[in-house]
Structures are given as C-alpha cells and as structure tokens.
Design a protein around this motif. Structure first.
Motif, PDB file in Angstrom:
ATOM      1  N   LEU A  75      -6.611  36.707  32.346  1.00 37.50           N
ATOM      2  CA  LEU A  75      -6.575  34.898  32.181  1.00 37.50           C
ATOM      3  C   LEU A  75      -6.646  34.876  31.310  1.00 37.50           C
ATOM      4  CD1 LEU A  75      -9.469  32.697  34.364  1.00 37.50           C
ATOM      5  CD2 LEU A  75      -8.382  31.996  31.437  1.00 37.50           C
ATOM      6  N   ARG A  76      -4.827  33.457  31.109  1.00 38.17           N
ATOM      7  CA  ARG A  76      -4.460  33.209  29.649  1.00 38.17           C
ATOM      8  C   ARG A  76      -5.008  32.033  29.059  1.00 38.17           C
ATOM      9  NH1 ARG A  76       1.703  33.651  29.310  1.00 38.17           N
ATOM     10  NH2 ARG A  76       1.106  33.239  27.285  1.00 38.17           N
ATOM     11  N   PRO A  77      -5.975  31.503  28.731  1.00 37.07           N
ATOM     12  CA  PRO A  77      -6.061  30.566  28.592  1.00 37.07           C
ATOM     13  C   PRO A  77      -5.553  29.244  27.695  1.00 37.07           C
ATOM     14  CG  PRO A  77      -8.016  31.675  27.058  1.00 37.07           C
ATOM     15  CD  PRO A  77      -6.580  32.934  27.625  1.00 37.07           C
ATOM     16  N   TRP A  78      -5.115  28.022  27.818  1.00 32.46           N
ATOM     17  CA  TRP A  78      -4.944  27.389  27.079  1.00 32.46           C
ATOM     18  C   TRP A  78      -5.709  26.672  26.430  1.00 32.46           C
ATOM     19  CZ3 TRP A  78      -1.812  22.353  28.928  1.00 32.46           C
ATOM     20  CH2 TRP A  78      -1.211  21.373  27.422  1.00 32.46           C
ATOM     21  N   ILE A  79      -6.086  26.479  25.035  1.00 36.08           N
ATOM     22  CA  ILE A  79      -7.539  25.758  24.641  1.00 36.08           C
ATOM     23  C   ILE A  79      -6.773  24.435  24.013  1.00 36.08           C
ATOM     24  CG2 ILE A  79      -9.015  25.376  23.256  1.00 36.08           C
ATOM     25  CD1 ILE A  79      -9.053  28.724  23.695  1.00 36.08           C
ATOM     26  N   THR A  80      -6.758  22.915  23.918  1.00 37.26           N
ATOM     27  CA  THR A  80      -6.031  22.294  23.694  1.00 37.26           C
ATOM     28  C   THR A  80      -7.476  20.291  23.564  1.00 37.26           C
ATOM     29  OG1 THR A  80      -4.461  21.046  23.950  1.00 37.26           O
ATOM     30  CG2 THR A  80      -5.269  21.245  25.665  1.00 37.26           C
ATOM     31  N   ASN A  81      -6.679  19.784  23.011  1.00 43.38           N
ATOM     32  CA  ASN A  81      -8.554  18.643  22.501  1.00 43.38           C
ATOM     33  C   ASN A  81      -6.630  17.587  22.315  1.00 43.38           C
ATOM     34  OD1 ASN A  81      -6.272  19.212  19.906  1.00 43.38           O
ATOM     35  ND2 ASN A  81      -7.836  18.648  18.289  1.00 43.38           N
ATOM     36  N   ALA A  82      -5.460  18.009  23.121  1.00 41.29           N
ATOM     37  CA  ALA A  82      -4.522  17.193  23.163  1.00 41.29           C
ATOM     38  C   ALA A  82      -4.839  16.096  24.066  1.00 41.29           C
ATOM     39  CB  ALA A  82      -3.097  17.495  22.918  1.00 41.29           C
ATOM     40  N   HIS A  83      -5.578  16.614  25.059  1.00 44.05           N
ATOM     41  CA  HIS A  83      -5.705  15.639  26.317  1.00 44.05           C
ATOM     42  C   HIS A  83      -7.467  15.621  26.964  1.00 44.05           C
ATOM     43  CE1 HIS A  83      -0.736  16.353  27.256  1.00 44.05           C
ATOM     44  NE2 HIS A  83      -1.501  17.610  26.851  1.00 44.05           N
ATOM     45  N   ALA A  84      -7.608  15.104  27.990  1.00 47.51           N
ATOM     46  CA  ALA A  84      -8.488  14.303  28.709  1.00 47.51           C
ATOM     47  C   ALA A  84      -9.190  15.437  29.672  1.00 47.51           C
ATOM     48  CB  ALA A  84      -9.201  13.068  27.716  1.00 47.51           C
ATOM     49  N   HIS A  85     -10.342  15.642  30.044  1.00 48.65           N
ATOM     50  CA  HIS A  85     -10.243  16.459  31.327  1.00 48.65           C
ATOM     51  C   HIS A  85      -9.153  15.316  32.014  1.00 48.65           C
ATOM     52  CE1 HIS A  85     -12.770  18.051  34.612  1.00 48.65           C
ATOM     53  NE2 HIS A  85     -12.744  17.152  35.200  1.00 48.65           N
ATOM     54  N   ASP A  86      -8.486  14.435  33.369  1.00 53.95           N
ATOM     55  CA  ASP A  86      -7.729  13.716  33.810  1.00 53.95           C
ATOM     56  C   ASP A  86      -5.829  14.067  33.006  1.00 53.95           C
ATOM     57  OD1 ASP A  86      -7.559  12.262  31.374  1.00 53.95           O
ATOM     58  OD2 ASP A  86      -8.066  10.263  32.890  1.00 53.95           O
ATOM     59  N   GLY A  87      -6.240  14.957  32.281  1.00 52.65           N
ATOM     60  CA  GLY A  87      -4.477  15.657  31.741  1.00 52.65           C
ATOM     61  C   GLY A  87      -3.232  15.311  32.783  1.00 52.65           C
ATOM     62  N   VAL A  88      -3.822  16.493  33.443  1.00 52.61           N
ATOM     63  CA  VAL A  88      -2.827  17.260  34.381  1.00 52.61           C
ATOM     64  C   VAL A  88      -2.678  15.389  35.546  1.00 52.61           C
ATOM     65  CG1 VAL A  88      -3.937  17.572  36.803  1.00 52.61           C
ATOM     66  CG2 VAL A  88      -2.024  18.904  35.874  1.00 52.61           C
ATOM     67  N   ARG A  89      -2.747  14.677  35.940  1.00 51.82           N
ATOM     68  CA  ARG A  89      -2.443  13.358  35.994  1.00 51.82           C
ATOM     69  C   ARG A  89      -2.007  12.509  35.703  1.00 51.82           C
ATOM     70  NH1 ARG A  89      -7.757  14.445  38.941  1.00 51.82           N
ATOM     71  NH2 ARG A  89      -7.439  14.492  41.535  1.00 51.82           N
ATOM     72  N   VAL A  90      -2.071  12.577  33.880  1.00 48.07           N
ATOM     73  CA  VAL A  90      -1.466  11.639  33.405  1.00 48.07           C
ATOM     74  C   VAL A  90      -0.448  12.443  32.709  1.00 48.07           C
ATOM     75  CG1 VAL A  90      -2.260  10.687  30.329  1.00 48.07           C
ATOM     76  CG2 VAL A  90      -3.671  10.930  32.659  1.00 48.07           C
ATOM     77  N   ASP A  91      -0.294  13.241  32.596  1.00 45.68           N
ATOM     78  CA  ASP A  91       1.088  13.732  31.940  1.00 45.68           C
ATOM     79  C   ASP A  91       1.230  15.269  32.233  1.00 45.68           C
ATOM     80  OD1 ASP A  91       3.311  14.948  29.681  1.00 45.68           O
ATOM     81  OD2 ASP A  91       1.931  14.598  27.843  1.00 45.68           O
ATOM     82  N   ALA A  92       2.358  15.390  33.138  1.00 52.12           N
ATOM     83  CA  ALA A  92       3.426  15.835  33.597  1.00 52.12           C
ATOM     84  C   ALA A  92       3.273  17.323  32.746  1.00 52.12           C
ATOM     85  CB  ALA A  92       4.755  15.278  34.144  1.00 52.12           C
ATOM     86  N   SER A  93       3.124  17.436  31.204  1.00 51.83           N
ATOM     87  CA  SER A  93       3.554  18.252  30.700  1.00 51.83           C
ATOM     88  C   SER A  93       2.781  19.139  31.032  1.00 51.83           C
ATOM     89  CB  SER A  93       3.649  17.915  29.353  1.00 51.83           C
ATOM     90  OG  SER A  93       2.906  17.043  28.474  1.00 51.83           O
ATOM     91  N   VAL A  94       1.338  18.961  30.994  1.00 48.42           N
ATOM     92  CA  VAL A  94       0.573  19.903  31.385  1.00 48.42           C
ATOM     93  C   VAL A  94       0.657  21.009  32.435  1.00 48.42           C
ATOM     94  CG1 VAL A  94      -2.309  19.883  32.162  1.00 48.42           C
ATOM     95  CG2 VAL A  94      -1.425  18.038  30.642  1.00 48.42           C
ATOM     96  N   PHE A  95       1.309  19.865  33.341  1.00 46.23           N
ATOM     97  CA  PHE A  95       1.660  21.272  34.741  1.00 46.23           C
ATOM     98  C   PHE A  95       3.003  22.117  34.037  1.00 46.23           C
ATOM     99  CE2 PHE A  95       4.335  22.211  38.177  1.00 46.23           C
ATOM    100  CZ  PHE A  95       3.614  22.956  39.031  1.00 46.23           C
ATOM    101  N   ASP A  96       4.006  21.647  33.312  1.00 48.91           N
ATOM    102  CA  ASP A  96       4.730  22.361  33.394  1.00 48.91           C
ATOM    103  C   ASP A  96       4.111  23.045  32.447  1.00 48.91           C
ATOM    104  OD1 ASP A  96       7.892  21.674  33.630  1.00 48.91           O
ATOM    105  OD2 ASP A  96       7.333  20.096  32.676  1.00 48.91           O
ATOM    106  N   ARG A  97       3.331  23.095  31.146  1.00 51.88           N
ATOM    107  CA  ARG A  97       2.834  24.358  30.188  1.00 51.88           C
ATOM    108  C   ARG A  97       2.288  25.330  30.891  1.00 51.88           C
ATOM    109  NH1 ARG A  97       1.602  25.008  24.689  1.00 51.88           N
ATOM    110  NH2 ARG A  97       0.435  26.632  23.964  1.00 51.88           N
ATOM    111  N   LEU A  98       1.836  25.119  31.514  1.00 55.14           N
ATOM    112  CA  LEU A  98       0.465  25.789  32.868  1.00 55.14           C
ATOM    113  C   LEU A  98       1.667  27.075  33.435  1.00 55.14           C
ATOM    114  CD1 LEU A  98      -2.150  24.096  33.585  1.00 55.14           C
ATOM    115  CD2 LEU A  98      -2.232  25.247  31.822  1.00 55.14           C
ATOM    116  N   LEU A  99       2.839  26.352  34.357  1.00 52.51           N
ATOM    117  CA  LEU A  99       3.688  27.008  35.379  1.00 52.51           C
ATOM    118  C   LEU A  99       4.523  27.976  34.553  1.00 52.51           C
ATOM    119  CD1 LEU A  99       4.561  27.188  38.197  1.00 52.51           C
ATOM    120  CD2 LEU A  99       6.691  25.132  37.682  1.00 52.51           C
ATOM    121  N   ALA A 100       4.689  27.693  32.542  1.00 55.59           N
ATOM    122  CA  ALA A 100       5.844  28.272  32.372  1.00 55.59           C
ATOM    123  C   ALA A 100       4.862  29.243  32.321  1.00 55.59           C
ATOM    124  CB  ALA A 100       6.220  27.443  30.784  1.00 55.59           C
TER     125      ALA A 100
END
Length: 432
Positions: A401-426
């Motif tokens: 499992l590869r974690p991405w630890i960030t304080n740039a987003h809140a709990h609903d980050g994937v709903r608010v910012d498509a870049s969250v999905f982009d990064r996870l998929l990459a």
C-alpha cells in the motif's frame, strides 16, 4: 430490463439484481441491489474498464450523476463508473422506520440490520461485478474508489475477495484494523476540539452566537419544523460538518440567520430552524445513525454506545459546565433515538445492536499482510473523521500500500478537486 437515460453528456444504465440478505445463506431471504453504470456519451460502445465508487457513510446512497463530485468527470475519461446504492439505501431495498416496521419486534429488526455492514456490501459488490461482466469475462476484476467509509469497505474487499480487484484507490478512509470503537472515538474527540478551535479562529464572532443559541434553547421550548424540540445537545451536533472543505463554512452562514426580533425579545428564525433541521435530521440516512458504531465492531466486544461513554472524558463538550460551547462531530448518541423522529421507532433495535458481541471480523490481517493488489491511499493529515495515526498503521500493515499524506485537502478532497483522483490513479499505475 435495464433502463438507459442520457443527460449532460452522460449515458446512464440502471441495473437491479436480487442478492441474499445473509450471504452465508444464499438460498434464504433476498433484497434488491441497485446500481447505475455511467459512461461518457459517445464512448458507451467501448470496452472501458469498470470502476466501482464506494461512497462514505455508512447508510448513504451513491452519488447521482448530476452531483458536483469532481472525481466523476475525471474518472469517466478512462472508465465506466458504477454507482452502487449500498444495501438499505437509495433504490436498493431501503431500511428505515417505515420499511423496518414489518418486523414483529426489535430483536428481529436488529438481526436484520446486522447484515448491513461492510462484509455484506463487499459480497453484494462481487455479485454486481459478475452481473455487469460481459459474456466470458466473469473473472475480469475492476478498480474500486473508496471514499471515507467506502475506504473501510475497500479494506474489507481486499480481505474477502481480492480476486475481484484490479486496483484500489482510497481517499480519507484507511480504518484502524483492530481498534475498538472506544479507541476510535477517543482519538476523534480530540480532533473535533482542534476543528472547533480552527472554526472559531476563522469566525471569532460566532462563539458569541453559538453560546447565545445554546442559552436560548436551554431557556425556551423551541420546535423544529418537524415538530420535535431542538435541544442544546442536538444543536451541538452541527459540528459534524467541520471536517469538509465544502461544509466547514456552512455553519457560519447558517448562524448569521439565527436571531430575529420577536414580540417578547429575540427568537430563532424560521430560516435558521429549517437549516438546523436539515443538518441534524437522519431522515435521509437513518442507517448512518443505526450502524455508525457497528462499522467498528469486531473481536467479541460490544460497542455499548462508545461515543456516549467516551464523551465523558472530554468535559469541553459538556454544555452545563459553563464556558464557550464546543460542537461535537461524527458521533451518534443513544438520545438521538429519543429526539429524532426518523430514529425513535428504531430505538430498541439500536440498543440491541450496541450490545451485540457476535460480530464477524471485517478484516483478514494475514491476507492484508500478503496483499498483491495495487493499493494507494490519500491520508489527509488533518482529517477530522479518520485518525491519521490509525491510517498510517494500517498502511504499514497492508503489503504494497502506497500512502499519499497531504494537508492540501480536507476529508472531501476527491469530491472537490479532480486532481486528487488524478494523483491516486497515477500512483496506482506506477507513474508517480
């Protein structure tokens, strides 16, 4: 027959199938499972890989395609997306005060509801995956995107049926694998106090308003539009929204409508009371309240109203002590089943679930330690709902499992910012 409709550049195909209530008894009682398959218009004929969205909760239906979730449009560039109404929600066989009234007693209701946790949701998903597969492709795995409680379900999926998974993307949803509910809520209360401090630092004038509303409720019999009395402790639960970037500021704009002049002095406005009722009622998602502590239950110990008991260790939330009022977070209390009309008929069943000890395990620690499925997870450093340290211990236990630890987003980050999905998929593809 599947129903197809088109709107706003999307092609939506509705699916229903019957699944066992109890997956250990496949020939027993069945319930309906509903899912909506969404494809970008013009690509519906392409052999795109499937992505299953597992939403937060428990007890929330899947997003509808007209919801402003940033991740969905991005995901449709590469996938057919499956929006599954988890059992008991949406267009799946609903579980609420009306439908559950068919049961003769609380014991029967509680036994029924015990089949609505992540283990059953995962087994439903496996039946759905096979239902959606093209002829000869029954074993084709899919990608799962799990948000919050959906991430909990994804870890259960990795434990029970990893053969159904090609990749797993998790956002704000790495659960503690062995912690008791007491440990979960003890950590949660501390984080909620931190989010109170952040809120009142941003809106310092709101402390006076919150205290004034609480004092008014303590002195007056104030009724919500649905007829029940608004108590101070129920008002305090408005802090549940502090953890999302899309909801953090909503309380401020609600509080600014709180008071209007009345014939005998200040009164709480209809606008305010309607907003409070909308925020604190569990009518749209009663299973969230009924099963909230049960999602942590395993190991032969009851939850025994954990959040209610652990709260006594945090006197800052005691409205009777004086001083600035602090708002609570994602906690469910036994008095919810006395004060919310949507929950009152489920009170006795909820008490039985709180005392239940024979919960099956949700995670297979050995299988997770030997995991072979690519898994990536966004761990939000300041997440109010899911403890960072619990998440990191889980990340260390799950092989690969590869974690991405960030304080740039809140709990609903994937709903608010498509870049969250982009990064996870990459990350899952090994591109970063």
């Amino acid at each position: 027959m599947n129903t197809v409709h088109r709107h706003n550049g999307l092609v939506c195909t509705d699916h229903t199938l019957r699944v066992p209530l109890d997956h250990t008894r496949p020939d027993g009682e069945t319930i309906t499972l509903f899912a909506r398959e969404v494809t970008a218009a013009g690509r519906e004929g392409e052999d795109l890989p499937l992505l299953l969205w597992l939403q937060g909760g428990p007890g929330h239906r899947a997003e509808r395609p007209n919801a402003p979730g940033a991740w969905l449009r991005r995901a449709l560039r590469d996938h057919r997306v499956v929006l599954m109404d988890q059992r008991g929600t949406g267009r799946s066989t609903p579980a609420d005060r009306r439908t559950l009234a068919v049961h003769p007693d609380a014991e029967t209701t509680a036994a029924y509801l015990a089949h609505f946790r992540a283990d059953a949701i995962v087994r439903d998903a496996e039946l759905l995956r096979r239902h959606l597969a093209a002829d000869g492709e029954q074993d084709r795995p899919w990608t799962v995107l799990g948000q919050s409680f959906g991430g909990f379900c994804a870890l259960t999926y990795l434990s029970l049926a990893p053969e159904g998974l090609e990749k797993v993307l998790i956002t704000g949803g790495l659960p503690a694998l062995t912690a008791h509910a007491d440990d979960v809520y003890r950590a949660a209360y501390a984080r909620v106090l931190d989010h109170n401090a952040r809120y009142f630092a941003r809106y310092p004038g709101d402390q006076r308003l919150v205290d004034a509303v609480a004092a008014h409720l303590a002195e007056h019999d104030v009724r919500l539009p649905t007829g029940e009395r608004l108590t101070v402790r129920r008002f305090q639960t408005l802090g549940a929204g502090f953890g999302g970037v899309s909801t953090f500021d909503a309380l401020h704009y609600l509080l600014e409508t709180a008071f209007v002049p009345g014939p005998g002095g200040p009164e709480l406005s209809d606008t305010f009371l309607r907003g409070v009722e909308s925020a604190v009622s569990f009518a749209p998602h009663p299973l969230y309240a009924v099963l909230h502590e049960a999602i942590y239950a395993q190991g032969g110990r009851p939850t025994a109203w954990s959040a209610h008991r652990v709260r006594e260790e945090f006197p800052a939330f005691d409205a009777s002590r004086g001083g600035p009022l602090r708002l609570t977070g994602e906690m469910i209390y036994p008095w919810h089943f006395e004060e919310d009309p949507a929950l009152v008929p489920l009170r006795d069943a909820a008490h039985l679930l709180a005392e239940r000890v024979d919960w099956p395990p949700l995670y297979d620690l050995d299988r997770l330690a030997d995991n072979r499925v690519p898994v990536v997870a966004a761990v939000y450093h300041d997440d109010m709902y899911v403890d960072r340290e619990h998440s990191l211990r889980t990340a260390a236990h799950v092989r690969g499992l590869r974690p991405w630890i960030t304080n740039a987003h809140a709990h609903d980050g994937v709903r608010v910012d498509a870049s969250v999905f982009d990064r996870l998929l990459a990350m899952a593809r090994g591109e970063i």
